[in-house]
Design an enzyme around this catalytic site. Structure first.
Site, PDB file in Angstrom:
ATOM      1  N   ARG A  38      -3.874  -8.675 -20.513  1.00 24.56           N
ATOM      2  CA  ARG A  38      -4.852  -8.391 -21.575  1.00 24.56           C
ATOM      3  C   ARG A  38      -4.321  -7.397 -22.603  1.00 24.56           C
ATOM      4  O   ARG A  38      -4.898  -7.233 -23.664  1.00 24.56           O
ATOM      5  CB  ARG A  38      -6.192  -7.934 -20.979  1.00 24.56           C
ATOM      6  N   ASP A  74     -10.749   0.927 -24.641  1.00 24.64           N
ATOM      7  CA  ASP A  74     -10.934   0.770 -23.192  1.00 24.64           C
ATOM      8  C   ASP A  74     -11.090   2.107 -22.498  1.00 24.64           C
ATOM      9  O   ASP A  74     -10.510   3.104 -22.929  1.00 24.64           O
ATOM     10  CB  ASP A  74      -9.656   0.165 -22.559  1.00 24.64           C
ATOM     11  N   GLU A  93       2.704  -7.978   8.954  1.00 24.35           N
ATOM     12  CA  GLU A  93       2.631  -6.529   9.194  1.00 24.35           C
ATOM     13  C   GLU A  93       3.426  -5.716   8.174  1.00 24.35           C
ATOM     14  O   GLU A  93       3.132  -4.587   7.889  1.00 24.35           O
ATOM     15  CB  GLU A  93       3.170  -6.221  10.592  1.00 24.35           C
ATOM     16  N   PRO A  97       0.820  -1.222   0.000  1.00 26.85           N
ATOM     17  CA  PRO A  97       0.000   0.000   0.000  1.00 26.85           C
ATOM     18  C   PRO A  97       0.853   1.272   0.000  1.00 26.85           C
ATOM     19  O   PRO A  97       0.342   2.357  -0.231  1.00 26.85           O
ATOM     20  CB  PRO A  97      -0.828  -0.111   1.280  1.00 26.85           C
TER      21      PRO A  97
HETATM   22  N1  ADE Z   1      -0.924  -5.144  -0.064  1.00 27.38           N
HETATM   23  C1  ADE Z   1      -1.832  -4.778   0.877  1.00 27.38           C
HETATM   24  N2  ADE Z   1      -2.566  -3.741   0.466  1.00 27.38           N
HETATM   25  C2  ADE Z   1      -2.115  -3.418  -0.788  1.00 27.38           C
HETATM   26  C3  ADE Z   1      -2.469  -2.415  -1.720  1.00 27.38           C
HETATM   27  N3  ADE Z   1      -3.431  -1.520  -1.481  1.00 27.38           N
HETATM   28  N4  ADE Z   1      -1.804  -2.377  -2.893  1.00 27.38           N
HETATM   29  C4  ADE Z   1      -0.813  -3.258  -3.132  1.00 27.38           C
HETATM   30  N5  ADE Z   1      -0.424  -4.212  -2.292  1.00 27.38           N
HETATM   31  C5  ADE Z   1      -1.075  -4.300  -1.121  1.00 27.38           C
END
Ligand code: ADE
Length: 230
Positions: free
Chosen positions: A151, A166, A114, A87
């Site tokens: 794709r 697209d 974590e 994230p």
């Molecule tokens: N792993 C956990 N959450 C994630 C996200 N939002 N994007 C990429 N990998 C992740």
């Protein structure tokens, strides 16, 4: 293209390649996919892949050795683009999918627990996030990236499904589409689509794409206008 996916949950990922376009891509050799359980590369007796964090605190941290051992077992790993799913990565979008689809070899690490031992980051070329939310692991995120890349490999989609119209191509959302019946509960198909006049249909579709993008995604529409000025 070759894609190696490093995961602790290979069974989450395998079924994705048994259906639809991802099945087609592997079956017809557009894609060579290798799903690796990197627990097998742990060198301790318990096959552990995580440990408590230095400095204390809750949760476990992914250890570096199993990850790096797994990468080094992959033939030609030196030349592959290595992607870390997190994230904390750069936001993912269609333009990145297009760029990634031009690579011959990609290695993707899906994390769990974590977090990663920070030193793992040094072995990766790019960190990608699929959105501002936290998933329990990188598997679903990795599959979002893989699906969107595969794709775009020429030949994977048939001509009729071509990705050129697209949503997000040229920063526009796709125009509205209709199929039979012509009339359903008083809702009719726009006359112009029945006219057979290709140039007028093309113009109508572009206008609808622009209208839809302006209404739903003003941020994207700004980019579209800027590109038009160039
Ligand atoms: N792993 C956990 N959450 C994630 C996200 N939002 N994007 C990429 N990998 C992740």
């Amino acid at each position: 293209m070759r894609i190696d996916i490093l995961t602790l949950f290979p069974d989450m990922i395998k079924p994705m390649f048994e259906h639809s376009m991802l099945w087609r891509a592997t079956h017809y050799d557009f894609l060579d996919v290798n799903i690796m359980d990197f627990r097998e590369f742990s060198e301790d007796k318990r096959n552990s892949v995580d440990d408590t964090p230095y400095g204390g605190g809750a949760g476990m941290v992914l250890r570096i050795e199993p990850v790096i051992n797994a990468i080094r077992s992959i033939e030609n790993h030196e030349n592959a683009l290595k992607i870390l799913m997190t994230p904390q990565g750069i936001p993912y979008h269609q333009e990145r999918a297009r760029t990634l689809s031009k690579n011959k070899h990609i290695i993707i690490l899906c994390g769990h627990y974590e977090g990663y031992d920070e030193r793992i980051r040094d072995y990766f070329d790019v960190e990608i996030s699929i959105g501002d939310y936290v998933l329990t692991g990188g598997e679903i995120a990795a599959m979002v990236v893989v699906d969107s890349i595969v794709r775009l490999i020429p030949g994977v989609l048939s001509n009729e499904d071509s990705p050129k119209d697209d949503s997000f191509t040229n920063n526009l959302l796709e125009y509205p589409q209709y199929t039979r019946p012509r009339l359903f509960e008083g809702k009719s198909v726009p006359e112009i689509l029945l006219s057979g006049h290709h140039e007028n249909i093309r113009k109508w579709r572009l206008e609808e794409s622009e209208k839809r993008t302006r209404q739903r995604r003003p941020d994207l529409y700004e980019k579209y206008l800027k590109n038009q000025e160039k």
